[in-house]
Scaffold this active site. Structure first.
Site, short mmCIF file in Angstrom:
data_model
loop_
_atom_site.label_atom_id
_atom_site.label_comp_id
_atom_site.label_asym_id
_atom_site.label_seq_id
_atom_site.Cartn_x
_atom_site.Cartn_y
_atom_site.Cartn_z
N HIS A 132 -9.65 2.35 -0.40
CA HIS A 132 -8.21 2.19 -0.27
C HIS A 132 -7.68 1.52 -1.54
CE1 HIS A 132 -4.27 1.44 0.96
NE2 HIS A 132 -4.44 0.65 2.01
N HIS A 187 -2.76 8.13 6.15
CA HIS A 187 -3.02 6.83 5.52
C HIS A 187 -4.45 6.41 5.91
CE1 HIS A 187 -2.12 3.14 3.54
NE2 HIS A 187 -2.25 2.40 4.62
N CYS A 209 0.79 -1.23 0.00
CA CYS A 209 0.00 0.00 0.00
C CYS A 209 0.82 1.29 0.00
CB CYS A 209 -0.97 -0.03 1.17
SG CYS A 209 -1.98 -1.52 1.11
#
Lengths: 85, 351, 396
Positions: free
Chosen positions: C324, C289, C156
């Site tokens: 995400h 994040h 990620c």
């Protein structure tokens, strides 16, 4: 119950890849996580899969595992009460 | 700038964690080969290893072999190149996904399937909070990481671990076979040089290096330059090499050999030979994939054999692809790698 | 080494739209693109995701690519974003430009569909389209020729790491411009993977909320054009802002969980500040994040508190809007951070109600307009504790 405990220990060894361990090495009443067997959060997820695959028990979220995975005995008791297969 | 290779370790289809390949290489005639693994238990406690696939265990073993204990936590960077990461885990998860129809899937395999698992598991093992990066770019995954190491040293890094890691499972081998990666006919690695057909043979890679800004008196050799080029013309390759040589006050005459990625695939090898003839005509050419097979990160093995040759001041006859000019006690080597003539890389090494 | 790195273009595709104008509108209004699965084929239709609202066919049409051509979804989105970024920057000749792509899932979305076929010799063209680098090269082909192309994969945080490598590349003088970011399509593989980790929210995610219950996966692609200031000035480019600094650190705590002290996140942000030569109080907004999982948001909050102390800047996570987008997330959020910086607004978390008990931190809930922003920070953290952070600053 004893046979379920033995079966569970064998399954845990297999599914968590605890090579070189035998069911005798696992104390039925020792904590699975932290100090006892030293398992972690990913192992908990593997145990959740194991319960669903072998006994048809489905947990909705990972936190439910905490009380169930206290020891092999607690886990066996929960399974014998809730199993669907 | 000079980067010192302080130490290197490999696990491959040659005997692991040693340089027996130098004097007595094993010769292969099978197309699919898996590495000769050391006893992992001697390096990794069983409880720690229980979730690691082979590619991770090899990475831990080679990394521990090159970085002394006292330097592990303070490494400025842990850099990993891998074309495919843990294929074993990816396949297990994918097969379960398809077989169980998206139910009851193994979380550990998913977790291990991301390419950066290798580099992060090394960091975890070394308790190292430094810069941590993984490249997954086909045949130049490892070369990218060496390039990044070069950038990090420019910025003042002192010690870096770099590694190239790939495995080849039976299923992946079968898939790559479908698209012509492997030889169809029987062959032996000894005659790979004479091949006039498509395809190569498979090996696996686990090679780690300790790179340092300081010599330490025990270095294998040093890296003087690294460059990556995408679809370069001959002229662009020439320019890159000239820049690299000029930066180090060297000329083409100083290069004792060019190390090529020849793997027995006629298309691949033709490109490699053309590049070598164009930029360094008449210089002796070396190769290594006949000993180690091919994988996305096999160029790490190219760096490994080059470092050993420079350190020993000797080129074994079995590494010579084509005789030519150049000192038999090599002092300067140029590594060239390319993947399908798109991704190219150079690395300039010296004693 | 002290070359100044500026940004001369951006391109973005995500669940909230195609292009920066669409994003600006959706961010200001707080419109979420997270909803019921309609493009990805999976049995888990109860899991909401942030899909790009176009089929592969529609994207091919938009790009003028023949419908029968072998291309996976990730590079299709990547091409759209790259095209916008290039046009935005005005760079027409890429022959001395680098392209660094962050991706992890690669062509999995097709491999999982054709896997059994592969072994029978069917649809084998997609075998070579599977690896991460294959997707990157398909995207790179959009403009014929780059001088330097590579792929980074740190789950990620992949896209922020490509921003970091691009910055280093320009500072070193190897190239004058680098197009950096990431692309990732949804796949059944990682949807199920995250599902086995039991961290997928069955509703729109609620980052930094006490009641947060997991993340929503998304997809998309976003790139920014980094350029040396000299090069941008020499060609009279429109300089949007500056890439002021960046940092990468490893949490080295656990394969998937973050440390309770948020060590990796803290170090990444701290390194970014040091690299930028800024003090914590000079950061006006943090695009966190903030995935919405119990673990990430707590650890990130702790790290933010450690770094900023009493004076916490505006912070929010835009993942309740975009989902995400894993490897693309850092690119999408870099573009969002730049849009916020240039338009002086702070996008909100939208779903937020009550703060996390342990930290009491209050994220921005609804979009704040007319906020004077000078420096914004963008965080991206990955599995294995691969944590990265970068800072964009206005040019005054």
């Amino acid at each position: 119950m004893d046979s379920l405990i033995l079966e569970l220990k064998e399954e845990i060894i297999k599914s968590l890849n605890l090579e070189e361990m035998t069911p005798e090495d696992i104390d039925s009443d020792a904590p699975l996580f932290g100090e006892g067997l030293g398992l972690d959060s990913i192992d908990a997820l593997e145990l959740i899969v194991l319960m669903e695959r072998n006994y048809g028990i489905k947990l909705a979220n990972a936190s439910e595992g905490k009380s169930i995975f206290q020891s092999v005995r607690v886990m066996a008791e929960y399974i014998s009460k809730n199993r669907t297969k | 700038m000079r980067i010192f290779i302080r130490s290197a370790a490999q696990i491959s289809i040659q005997n692991p964690l040693c340089d027996e390949w130098f004097e007595n290489p094993i010769s292969y005639s099978q197309i699919h080969n898996r590495s000769i693994d050391p006893d992992f238990k001697a390096f990794i406690p069983v409880m720690e290893a229980r979730r690691m696939g082979r590619v991770m265990k090899r990475a831990i073993v080679t990394s521990k072999s090159v970085i002394p204990e006292e330097n592990r936590a303070t490494l400025d960077a842990i850099l990993t190149g891998t074309g495919l990461g843990s294929v074993e885990d990816t396949e297990k998860f994918l097969n379960a996904l398809l077989k169980n129809d998206e139910e009851m899937l193994p979380p550990s395999n998913f977790m291990n399937s991301t390419h950066n698992t290798i580099g992060s598991i090394i960091a975890l093992n070394f308790k190292c909070h430094g810069y941590n990066l993984t490249s997954a770019h086909r045949g130049t995954s490892f070369d990218t990481i060496c390039f990044d190491a070069y950038l990090q040293f420019l910025k003042g890094a002192k010690n870096i671990l770099v590694g190239g890691h790939d495995e080849m499972t039976a299923d992946y081998f079968a898939l790559f076979d479908q698209i012509g990666f492997w030889k169809k006919e029987s062959f032996t690695a000894d005659i790979l040089k004479e091949s006039s057909t498509k395809g190569t043979f498979a090996g696996e890679t686990a090679v780690s290096f300790w790179l340092s800004a300081e010599d330490g008196g025990d270095s294998l050799c040093s890296i003087l330059g690294v460059d990556l080029l995408y679809k370069p013309s001959q002229q662009r390759l020439q320019e890159s090499l000239d820049t690299m040589l000029a930066q180090n006050g060297l000329s083409k005459n100083d290069i004792d050999a060019i190390v090529l990625n020849c793997n027995g695939d006629v298309e691949n090898d033709t490109i490699s030979r053309e590049v070598a003839e164009a930029i360094l005509p008449n210089v002796q050419q070396l190769y290594y994939k006949h000993l180690f097979g091919d994988s996305f990160t096999m160029s790490a093995m190219g760096l490994y054999i080059s470092a050993v040759c420079l350190h020993r001041g000797e080129i074994p006859a079995h590494l010579i692809y084509k005789n030519g000019a150049g000192n038999k006690r090599p002092r300067t080597l140029l590594l060239h790698n390319h993947y399908q003539n798109k991704d190219h890389s150079f690395m300039l090494l010296s004693v | 080494m002290a070359k100044r790195v500026v940004i001369t273009g951006v391109g973005i595709v995500s669940a909230i739209g195609v292009g920066k104008e669409a994003h600006l509108r959706a961010l200001m209004k707080g419109e979420s693109g997270v909803g019921k699965i309609s493009y990805l084929q999976t049995k888990h239709t109860d899991i909401p995701v942030g899909e790009v609202k176009m089929s592969d066919e529609e994207m091919k049409l938009l790009l003028g690519i023949a419908s029968e051509s072998v291309i996976t979804r990730t590079p299709l989105m990547g091409k759209i974003a790259l095209k916008e970024a290039m046009q935005d920057s005005g760079i027409t000749d890429a022959s001395r430009v680098a392209f660094i792509n962050g991706t992890t899932v690669g062509g999995m979305e097709k491999s999982e569909k054709y896997y059994m076929d592969f072994f029978e010799g069917k649809n084998t063209d997609y075998i070579a389209a599977h690896d991460c680098g294959a997707g990157t090269e398909m995207i790179a082909e959009t403009f014929g020729k780059f001088d330097f192309v590579t792929t980074l994969s740190t789950a990620c945080s992949s896209a922020v790491n490509s921003i970091i490598m691009g910055g280093d590349l320009i500072r070193s003088g190897r190239v004058e411009a680098a197009i950096v970011g990431g692309a990732e399509s949804l796949s059944k593989f990682h949807l199920n993977g995250f599902n086995t980790l039991m961290i997928l929210d069955r509703k729109v995610c609620n980052p930094f909320d006490a009641q947060r219950n997991g993340l929503n996966l998304g997809e998309g692609a976003a790139y920014i054009v980094l350029e040396s200031e000299e090069s941008a000035k020499a060609r009279n480019a429109n300089i949007l802002c500056e890439l002021k600094g960046y940092g990468n650190a490893c949490d080295a705590f656990h394969q998937t969980a973050s440390s309770p002290t948020g060590e990796g996140a803290y170090l990444a942000m701290k390194k970014a500040l040091e690299d930028a030569g800024l003090n914590p109080e000079q950061i006006d907004y943090v695009n966190a994040h903030g995935t919405g999982t119990g673990n990430n948001d707590l650890c990130e909050s702790v790290s933010i508190q450690r770094l900023f102390g009493e004076k916490i800047p505006h912070f929010s996570s835009t993942k309740s809007l975009t989902g995400h987008a894993t490897s693309a997330a850092g690119g999408i959020e870099a573009v969002i951070s730049i849009l916020a910086l240039l338009n002086d607004f702070v996008p909100g978390c939208c779903q937020f109600q009550s703060p996390i008990e342990e930290t009491g931190l209050m994220p921005v809930k609804d979009c704040l307009k007319n906020v004077d922003l000078q420096n914004v920070m963008n965080n991206s953290f990955g599995f294995g504790g691969n944590d990265s952070s970068c800072i964009f600053s206005k040019i005054r």
